[in-house]
Design a protein around this motif. Structure first.
Motif, PDB file in Angstrom:
ATOM      1  N   ASN A 138     -13.680 -53.985   0.175  1.00  0.00           N
ATOM      2  CA  ASN A 138     -12.346 -54.258  -0.319  1.00  0.00           C
ATOM      3  C   ASN A 138     -12.011 -53.352  -1.497  1.00  0.00           C
ATOM      4  O   ASN A 138     -11.042 -53.579  -2.222  1.00  0.00           O
ATOM      5  CB  ASN A 138     -12.244 -55.720  -0.780  1.00  0.00           C
ATOM      6  CG  ASN A 138     -12.335 -56.674   0.386  1.00  0.00           C
ATOM      7  OD1 ASN A 138     -11.890 -56.364   1.479  1.00  0.00           O
ATOM      8  ND2 ASN A 138     -12.917 -57.840   0.152  1.00  0.00           N
ATOM      9  N   ASP A 139     -12.847 -52.337  -1.726  1.00  0.00           N
ATOM     10  CA  ASP A 139     -12.647 -51.445  -2.867  1.00  0.00           C
ATOM     11  C   ASP A 139     -11.304 -50.738  -2.771  1.00  0.00           C
ATOM     12  O   ASP A 139     -10.665 -50.695  -1.730  1.00  0.00           O
ATOM     13  CB  ASP A 139     -13.752 -50.381  -2.914  1.00  0.00           C
ATOM     14  CG  ASP A 139     -15.087 -50.982  -3.302  1.00  0.00           C
ATOM     15  OD1 ASP A 139     -16.075 -50.250  -3.221  1.00  0.00           O
ATOM     16  OD2 ASP A 139     -15.129 -52.163  -3.675  1.00  0.00           O
ATOM     17  N   LEU A 140     -10.896 -50.140  -3.883  1.00  0.00           N
ATOM     18  CA  LEU A 140      -9.661 -49.380  -3.904  1.00  0.00           C
ATOM     19  C   LEU A 140      -9.754 -48.208  -2.953  1.00  0.00           C
ATOM     20  O   LEU A 140     -10.779 -47.555  -2.841  1.00  0.00           O
ATOM     21  CB  LEU A 140      -9.395 -48.873  -5.328  1.00  0.00           C
ATOM     22  CG  LEU A 140      -9.171 -49.957  -6.384  1.00  0.00           C
ATOM     23  CD1 LEU A 140      -8.997 -49.323  -7.740  1.00  0.00           C
ATOM     24  CD2 LEU A 140      -7.962 -50.803  -6.051  1.00  0.00           C
ATOM     25  N   VAL A 141      -8.641 -47.931  -2.256  1.00  0.00           N
ATOM     26  CA  VAL A 141      -8.597 -46.810  -1.332  1.00  0.00           C
ATOM     27  C   VAL A 141      -8.647 -45.515  -2.120  1.00  0.00           C
ATOM     28  O   VAL A 141      -7.943 -45.356  -3.113  1.00  0.00           O
ATOM     29  CB  VAL A 141      -7.309 -46.863  -0.491  1.00  0.00           C
ATOM     30  CG1 VAL A 141      -7.182 -45.616   0.373  1.00  0.00           C
ATOM     31  CG2 VAL A 141      -7.307 -48.106   0.372  1.00  0.00           C
ATOM     32  N   ARG A 142      -9.470 -44.581  -1.696  1.00  0.00           N
ATOM     33  CA  ARG A 142      -9.549 -43.292  -2.365  1.00  0.00           C
ATOM     34  C   ARG A 142      -9.442 -42.202  -1.319  1.00  0.00           C
ATOM     35  O   ARG A 142      -9.982 -42.305  -0.229  1.00  0.00           O
ATOM     36  CB  ARG A 142     -10.879 -43.153  -3.123  1.00  0.00           C
ATOM     37  CG  ARG A 142     -11.058 -44.130  -4.258  1.00  0.00           C
ATOM     38  CD  ARG A 142     -12.093 -43.625  -5.232  1.00  0.00           C
ATOM     39  NE  ARG A 142     -13.391 -43.458  -4.607  1.00  0.00           N
ATOM     40  CZ  ARG A 142     -14.345 -44.386  -4.642  1.00  0.00           C
ATOM     41  NH1 ARG A 142     -14.124 -45.527  -5.222  1.00  0.00           N
ATOM     42  NH2 ARG A 142     -15.500 -44.171  -4.078  1.00  0.00           N
TER      43      ARG A 142
ATOM     44  N   THR B  85     -10.757 -42.556   3.794  1.00  0.00           N
ATOM     45  CA  THR B  85     -11.396 -43.800   3.352  1.00  0.00           C
ATOM     46  C   THR B  85     -10.498 -45.012   3.541  1.00  0.00           C
ATOM     47  O   THR B  85     -10.883 -46.122   3.189  1.00  0.00           O
ATOM     48  CB  THR B  85     -11.784 -43.693   1.866  1.00  0.00           C
ATOM     49  OG1 THR B  85     -10.611 -43.394   1.095  1.00  0.00           O
ATOM     50  CG2 THR B  85     -12.820 -42.607   1.647  1.00  0.00           C
ATOM     51  N   ASP B  86      -9.303 -44.800   4.062  1.00  0.00           N
ATOM     52  CA  ASP B  86      -8.361 -45.889   4.305  1.00  0.00           C
ATOM     53  C   ASP B  86      -8.630 -46.476   5.690  1.00  0.00           C
ATOM     54  O   ASP B  86      -8.556 -45.775   6.699  1.00  0.00           O
ATOM     55  CB  ASP B  86      -6.932 -45.350   4.220  1.00  0.00           C
ATOM     56  CG  ASP B  86      -5.878 -46.457   4.279  1.00  0.00           C
ATOM     57  OD1 ASP B  86      -6.229 -47.580   4.704  1.00  0.00           O
ATOM     58  OD2 ASP B  86      -4.733 -46.192   3.892  1.00  0.00           O
ATOM     59  N   ILE B  87      -8.951 -47.741   5.738  1.00  0.00           N
ATOM     60  CA  ILE B  87      -9.310 -48.395   6.998  1.00  0.00           C
ATOM     61  C   ILE B  87      -8.189 -48.270   8.031  1.00  0.00           C
ATOM     62  O   ILE B  87      -8.434 -48.154   9.234  1.00  0.00           O
ATOM     63  CB  ILE B  87      -9.660 -49.872   6.754  1.00  0.00           C
ATOM     64  CG1 ILE B  87     -10.892 -49.974   5.861  1.00  0.00           C
ATOM     65  CG2 ILE B  87      -9.914 -50.601   8.059  1.00  0.00           C
ATOM     66  CD1 ILE B  87     -11.220 -51.359   5.418  1.00  0.00           C
TER      67      ILE B  87
ATOM     68  N   PHE C  47     -15.353 -47.022   9.602  1.00  0.00           N
ATOM     69  CA  PHE C  47     -15.825 -46.441   8.341  1.00  0.00           C
ATOM     70  C   PHE C  47     -16.502 -47.485   7.463  1.00  0.00           C
ATOM     71  O   PHE C  47     -16.114 -48.658   7.454  1.00  0.00           O
ATOM     72  CB  PHE C  47     -14.633 -45.836   7.591  1.00  0.00           C
ATOM     73  CG  PHE C  47     -14.983 -45.199   6.280  1.00  0.00           C
ATOM     74  CD1 PHE C  47     -15.666 -43.996   6.234  1.00  0.00           C
ATOM     75  CD2 PHE C  47     -14.627 -45.803   5.081  1.00  0.00           C
ATOM     76  CE1 PHE C  47     -15.984 -43.401   5.026  1.00  0.00           C
ATOM     77  CE2 PHE C  47     -14.947 -45.231   3.865  1.00  0.00           C
ATOM     78  CZ  PHE C  47     -15.628 -44.020   3.839  1.00  0.00           C
ATOM     79  N   HIS C  48     -17.523 -47.050   6.715  1.00  0.00           N
ATOM     80  CA  HIS C  48     -18.183 -47.875   5.709  1.00  0.00           C
ATOM     81  C   HIS C  48     -18.107 -47.170   4.362  1.00  0.00           C
ATOM     82  O   HIS C  48     -18.267 -45.949   4.276  1.00  0.00           O
ATOM     83  CB  HIS C  48     -19.645 -48.122   6.069  1.00  0.00           C
ATOM     84  CG  HIS C  48     -19.826 -48.940   7.318  1.00  0.00           C
ATOM     85  ND1 HIS C  48     -19.842 -50.308   7.321  1.00  0.00           N
ATOM     86  CD2 HIS C  48     -19.998 -48.552   8.613  1.00  0.00           C
ATOM     87  CE1 HIS C  48     -20.030 -50.751   8.566  1.00  0.00           C
ATOM     88  NE2 HIS C  48     -20.118 -49.700   9.367  1.00  0.00           N
ATOM     89  N   LYS C  49     -17.904 -47.939   3.296  1.00  0.00           N
ATOM     90  CA  LYS C  49     -17.695 -47.373   1.967  1.00  0.00           C
ATOM     91  C   LYS C  49     -18.917 -46.626   1.450  1.00  0.00           C
ATOM     92  O   LYS C  49     -18.808 -45.816   0.524  1.00  0.00           O
ATOM     93  CB  LYS C  49     -17.325 -48.470   0.974  1.00  0.00           C
ATOM     94  CG  LYS C  49     -18.464 -49.435   0.638  1.00  0.00           C
ATOM     95  CD  LYS C  49     -18.032 -50.473  -0.367  1.00  0.00           C
ATOM     96  CE  LYS C  49     -19.187 -51.419  -0.705  1.00  0.00           C
ATOM     97  NZ  LYS C  49     -20.286 -50.724  -1.391  1.00  0.00           N
ATOM     98  N   GLU C  50     -20.092 -46.878   2.022  1.00  0.00           N
ATOM     99  CA  GLU C  50     -21.300 -46.186   1.544  1.00  0.00           C
ATOM    100  C   GLU C  50     -21.254 -44.688   1.812  1.00  0.00           C
ATOM    101  O   GLU C  50     -21.989 -43.915   1.196  1.00  0.00           O
ATOM    102  CB  GLU C  50     -22.536 -46.794   2.225  1.00  0.00           C
ATOM    103  CG  GLU C  50     -22.945 -48.161   1.697  1.00  0.00           C
ATOM    104  CD  GLU C  50     -22.145 -49.301   2.293  1.00  0.00           C
ATOM    105  OE1 GLU C  50     -22.429 -50.458   1.941  1.00  0.00           O
ATOM    106  OE2 GLU C  50     -21.231 -49.050   3.120  1.00  0.00           O
ATOM    107  N   VAL C  51     -20.417 -44.261   2.743  1.00  0.00           N
ATOM    108  CA  VAL C  51     -20.287 -42.833   3.052  1.00  0.00           C
ATOM    109  C   VAL C  51     -19.402 -42.188   1.992  1.00  0.00           C
ATOM    110  O   VAL C  51     -18.270 -42.613   1.773  1.00  0.00           O
ATOM    111  CB  VAL C  51     -19.662 -42.632   4.453  1.00  0.00           C
ATOM    112  CG1 VAL C  51     -19.473 -41.152   4.745  1.00  0.00           C
ATOM    113  CG2 VAL C  51     -20.543 -43.273   5.511  1.00  0.00           C
ATOM    114  N   ARG C  52     -19.936 -41.166   1.311  1.00  0.00           N
ATOM    115  CA  ARG C  52     -19.248 -40.580   0.169  1.00  0.00           C
ATOM    116  C   ARG C  52     -18.995 -39.087   0.382  1.00  0.00           C
ATOM    117  O   ARG C  52     -19.856 -38.355   0.878  1.00  0.00           O
ATOM    118  CB  ARG C  52     -20.080 -40.745  -1.104  1.00  0.00           C
ATOM    119  CG  ARG C  52     -20.629 -42.128  -1.340  1.00  0.00           C
ATOM    120  CD  ARG C  52     -19.564 -43.146  -1.609  1.00  0.00           C
ATOM    121  NE  ARG C  52     -18.792 -42.833  -2.795  1.00  0.00           N
ATOM    122  CZ  ARG C  52     -18.047 -43.720  -3.441  1.00  0.00           C
ATOM    123  NH1 ARG C  52     -17.968 -44.974  -2.993  1.00  0.00           N
ATOM    124  NH2 ARG C  52     -17.357 -43.385  -4.505  1.00  0.00           N
TER     125      ARG C  52
END
Length: 355
Positions: free
Chosen positions: A111-115, A287-289, A299-304
């Motif tokens: 649920n983190d902020l979209v970047r 990074t936007d679902i 997508f998963h947030k762990e991918v940077r």
């Protein structure tokens, strides 16, 4: 923490952002102080951890609480001589105008902020300005060159530029061989990890083999090579792909993820073409679902993005693979002159991902 930000892992930088919450000014203030000190150094650059913090933090909160501090940050960034940094600073200014939206909630997706994570090739357009000696010195000293594939991207870019763009002032093959010999020493002194073993079958233009930079067979490696599902078969298609908004799709399951979602884990890199002919294009990690709706991957947030180093692999025949760094094909004008070298061959986007 921020006094030694360059030594911090992305996990610790994320912790700084989480602890700050809406009090983003406490992050921006020390960064402004550090940047102000650096701006008096000739050819100064914005350190990668600083970029990561400013990209990740919601600068809209800083604008609300201390607009003058935000103004000082943006003014300081505008003094940087690097054109790519200036464009990035403009993006930051635009992002600060409104609060970042929340991404859609999901049991396995953050649920983190979209970047929007831009991936700008470190070697963007530098190769037409450097001699062989300057390149070697840059590889030894630049903070922007932080792993072997970035260094190889730089060397590949300069080789290509001399072979295809400026034949009248070509640097000899022997000189490039000495640069690669020096790179072995540079990589060791700077503590860079070796590349995956499969790079033994990869070559730079002029048939320079990369085996000396690879881990042994079955050896442990901190990098993983990820191939795009998009391929191209003629250089003109490559030019067309990069001159418009396109989705490059990658299948990738991060080792830290336990996933029970339907479909395949992965990520999308979006090509962001320049608005003006001859300017740089970039890649952006989506990074936007919502952008993954109807796509073959989730997508998963762990991918940077900061752990990615993209490159292009050209395939001649069955086994010959030549690496073309994005530093060389990052400008539309260069790409149009270069596309004929792909004639009759296939190619693919790949990403070297640091685990």
């Amino acid at each position: 923490y921020l006094e030694n930000a360059e030594r911090l892992s992305t996990k610790k930088l994320d912790l700084v952002i989480e602890l700050a919450g809406k009090n983003v000014s406490c992050i921006v203030e020390p960064l402004v102080k550090q940047l102000t000190e650096q701006m008096h150094t000739e050819g100064w650059i914005v350190p990668s951890p600083t970029k990561y913090l400013l990209d990740s933090a919601d600068l809209h909160f800083c604008k609300q609480s201390d607009s003058e501090l935000l103004r000082k940050l943006l003014v300081t960034l505008q003094t940087c001589p690097d054109v790519t940094t200036l464009r990035w600073a403009l993006d930051l200014s635009m992002q600060s105008l409104q609060e970042k939206p929340q991404s859609l909630s999901h049991s396995r997706i953050s649920n983190d902020l979209v970047r929007c994570d831009n991936i700008n090739p470190v070697c963007n357009g530098f190769y037409d300005k450097m001699s062989a000696h300057e390149l070697t010195k840059w590889l030894q000293e630049s903070k922007e060159v932080n792993n072997l594939i970035v260094a190889i991207d730089a060397i590949s870019s300069l080789i290509n530029y001399n072979m295809f763009m400026h034949r009248d002032r070509r640097i000899g093959r022997g000189t490039f061989n000495r640069i690669l010999d020096s790179l072995v020493i540079i990589a060791d002194s700077r503590g860079w990890s070796k590349l995956p073993n499969k790079f033994r079958n990869f070559y730079l233009p002029w048939a320079f083999n990369l085996s000396r930079f690879c881990v042994p067979q079955n050896g442990e490696c901190r990098y993983q090579v990820i191939s795009s599902t998009n391929s191209f078969y003629e250089g003109q298609q490559l030019s067309s792909l990069l001159s418009k908004h396109s989705n490059l799709i990658f299948h990738f399951k991060h080792p830290d993820i336990v996933c029970d979602l339907p479909g395949k884990c992965g990520f999308i890199l979006k090509t962001v073409p320049s608005k003006h002919k001859g300017e740089l294009w970039t890649l952006r990690l989506s990074t936007d679902i919502e952008e993954y709706s109807g796509q073959p991957v989730h997508f998963h947030k762990e991918v940077r993005a900061e752990r990615m180093t993209p490159f292009i692999c050209k395939v001649d025949g069955i086994d010959s693979r030549f690496i073309f760094g994005l530093g060389f094909v990052s400008r539309v004008s260069d790409l149009e002159k270069f596309y004929s070298t792909f004639s009759g061959n296939s190619g693919i986007f790949q990403v070297l991902y640091e685990i």
